[in-house]
Motif scaffolding. Structure first.
Motif, PDB file in Angstrom:
ATOM      1  N   GLY A   1       3.653  54.082  32.163  1.00  0.00           N
ATOM      2  CA  GLY A   1       2.537  53.424  32.797  1.00  0.00           C
ATOM      3  C   GLY A   1       1.381  53.236  31.828  1.00  0.00           C
ATOM      4  N   LEU A   2       0.488  52.372  32.186  1.00  0.00           N
ATOM      5  CA  LEU A   2      -0.687  52.057  31.365  1.00  0.00           C
ATOM      6  C   LEU A   2      -1.678  53.222  31.393  1.00  0.00           C
ATOM      7  N   LYS A   3      -2.018  53.748  30.228  1.00  0.00           N
ATOM      8  CA  LYS A   3      -2.981  54.856  30.109  1.00  0.00           C
ATOM      9  C   LYS A   3      -4.366  54.354  29.726  1.00  0.00           C
ATOM     10  N   ALA A   4      -4.424  53.310  28.885  1.00  0.00           N
ATOM     11  CA  ALA A   4      -5.699  52.713  28.475  1.00  0.00           C
ATOM     12  C   ALA A   4      -5.436  51.239  28.214  1.00  0.00           C
ATOM     13  N   SER A   5      -6.245  50.382  28.809  1.00  0.00           N
ATOM     14  CA  SER A   5      -6.055  48.936  28.647  1.00  0.00           C
ATOM     15  C   SER A   5      -7.002  48.386  27.593  1.00  0.00           C
ATOM     16  N   GLY A   6      -6.702  47.178  27.130  1.00  0.00           N
ATOM     17  CA  GLY A   6      -7.619  46.486  26.246  1.00  0.00           C
ATOM     18  C   GLY A   6      -8.983  46.355  26.906  1.00  0.00           C
ATOM     19  N   HIS A   7      -8.979  46.115  28.230  1.00  0.00           N
ATOM     20  CA  HIS A   7     -10.233  45.962  28.966  1.00  0.00           C
ATOM     21  C   HIS A   7     -11.042  47.262  28.935  1.00  0.00           C
ATOM     22  N   SER A   8     -10.360  48.399  29.203  1.00  0.00           N
ATOM     23  CA  SER A   8     -11.089  49.679  29.291  1.00  0.00           C
ATOM     24  C   SER A   8     -11.540  50.197  27.927  1.00  0.00           C
ATOM     25  N   THR A   9     -10.954  49.671  26.845  1.00  0.00           N
ATOM     26  CA  THR A   9     -11.328  50.130  25.493  1.00  0.00           C
ATOM     27  C   THR A   9     -12.123  49.080  24.730  1.00  0.00           C
ATOM     28  N   GLY A  10     -12.626  48.075  25.438  1.00  0.00           N
ATOM     29  CA  GLY A  10     -13.392  47.025  24.777  1.00  0.00           C
ATOM     30  C   GLY A  10     -12.560  46.236  23.786  1.00  0.00           C
ATOM     31  N   ALA A  12     -10.219  47.457  21.838  1.00  0.00           N
ATOM     32  CA  ALA A  12      -9.829  48.239  20.661  1.00  0.00           C
ATOM     33  C   ALA A  12      -8.338  48.546  20.621  1.00  0.00           C
ATOM     34  N   LEU A  13      -7.771  48.988  21.745  1.00  0.00           N
ATOM     35  CA  LEU A  13      -6.359  49.352  21.776  1.00  0.00           C
ATOM     36  C   LEU A  13      -5.849  49.387  23.200  1.00  0.00           C
ATOM     37  N   GLY A  74      20.000  59.057  21.789  1.00  0.00           N
ATOM     38  CA  GLY A  74      20.903  59.667  22.769  1.00  0.00           C
ATOM     39  C   GLY A  74      20.380  59.394  24.163  1.00  0.00           C
ATOM     40  N   GLN A  75      19.865  60.440  24.797  1.00  0.00           N
ATOM     41  CA  GLN A  75      19.223  60.281  26.107  1.00  0.00           C
ATOM     42  C   GLN A  75      17.984  59.396  25.942  1.00  0.00           C
ATOM     43  N   PRO A  76      17.543  58.720  27.023  1.00  0.00           N
ATOM     44  CA  PRO A  76      16.302  57.933  26.914  1.00  0.00           C
ATOM     45  C   PRO A  76      15.157  58.786  26.356  1.00  0.00           C
ATOM     46  N   ALA A  77      14.348  58.172  25.525  1.00  0.00           N
ATOM     47  CA  ALA A  77      13.228  58.863  24.877  1.00  0.00           C
ATOM     48  C   ALA A  77      11.925  58.500  25.588  1.00  0.00           C
ATOM     49  N   LYS A  78      11.051  59.498  25.725  1.00  0.00           N
ATOM     50  CA  LYS A  78       9.741  59.270  26.331  1.00  0.00           C
ATOM     51  C   LYS A  78       8.728  59.164  25.196  1.00  0.00           C
ATOM     52  N   LEU A  79       7.840  58.188  25.270  1.00  0.00           N
ATOM     53  CA  LEU A  79       6.890  57.987  24.184  1.00  0.00           C
ATOM     54  C   LEU A  79       5.583  57.389  24.653  1.00  0.00           C
ATOM     55  N   LEU A  80       4.591  57.545  23.808  1.00  0.00           N
ATOM     56  CA  LEU A  80       3.346  56.796  23.942  1.00  0.00           C
ATOM     57  C   LEU A  80       3.476  55.599  23.017  1.00  0.00           C
ATOM     58  N   LEU A  81       3.207  54.424  23.550  1.00  0.00           N
ATOM     59  CA  LEU A  81       3.204  53.184  22.777  1.00  0.00           C
ATOM     60  C   LEU A  81       1.749  52.738  22.701  1.00  0.00           C
ATOM     61  N   ILE A  82       1.258  52.583  21.490  1.00  0.00           N
ATOM     62  CA  ILE A  82      -0.152  52.247  21.256  1.00  0.00           C
ATOM     63  C   ILE A  82      -0.196  50.949  20.457  1.00  0.00           C
TER      64      ILE A  82
END
Length: 118
Positions: A1-10, A12-13, A74-82
């Motif tokens: 899910g979305l943790k920080a949007s372009g909108h919420s970070t001005g 930036a990311l 192998g098994q699905p990987a959980k990650l932060l995508l920035i």
């Protein structure tokens, strides 16, 4: 899910928490750099002519302009995508609602993200 949007970070990311199995096809971004922080599992990554593995705890930087893809080893990987700068969530929203390959291609063109041949 979305943790920080372009909108919420001005603009930036954008930050997402996601789970990857097969992952996206080989693609290139013209507008943003993509970073992956592996939370659990292991990813295999291709960036340009390099292929490498990234275990849990790894941070990977995928620069704009260089074709890349990533998939779970192998098994699905959980990650932060920035992504830097922010705003790629608009692309994700539109691509998930695209019904055909042609629509997906058009969405990619609008966002300067394109699938490239392997």
């Amino acid at each position: 899910g979305l943790k920080a949007s372009g909108h919420s970070t001005g603009g930036a990311l954008s930050v997402f928490e996601t789970t990857i199995a097969a992952g996206p096809p080989l693609h290139v971004h013209d507008r943003e750099d993509e970073c992956l922080y592996v939370l659990s599992g292991e990813l295999s990554i291709r960036c340009g002519s390099d292929t490498f593995d990234a275990a849990a705890g790894s941070f990977v930087f995928l620069p704009r302009g260089r074709p890349h893809r990533f998939w779970a080893s192998g098994q699905p990987a959980k990650l932060l995508l920035i992504t830097v700068p922010g705003g790629i969530e608009d692309y994700f929203h539109q691509i998930n609602n695209a019904a055909t390959d042609e629509e997906r291609h058009q969405v990619g063109e609008q966002h300067s993200i394109r699938v490239v041949p392997e």
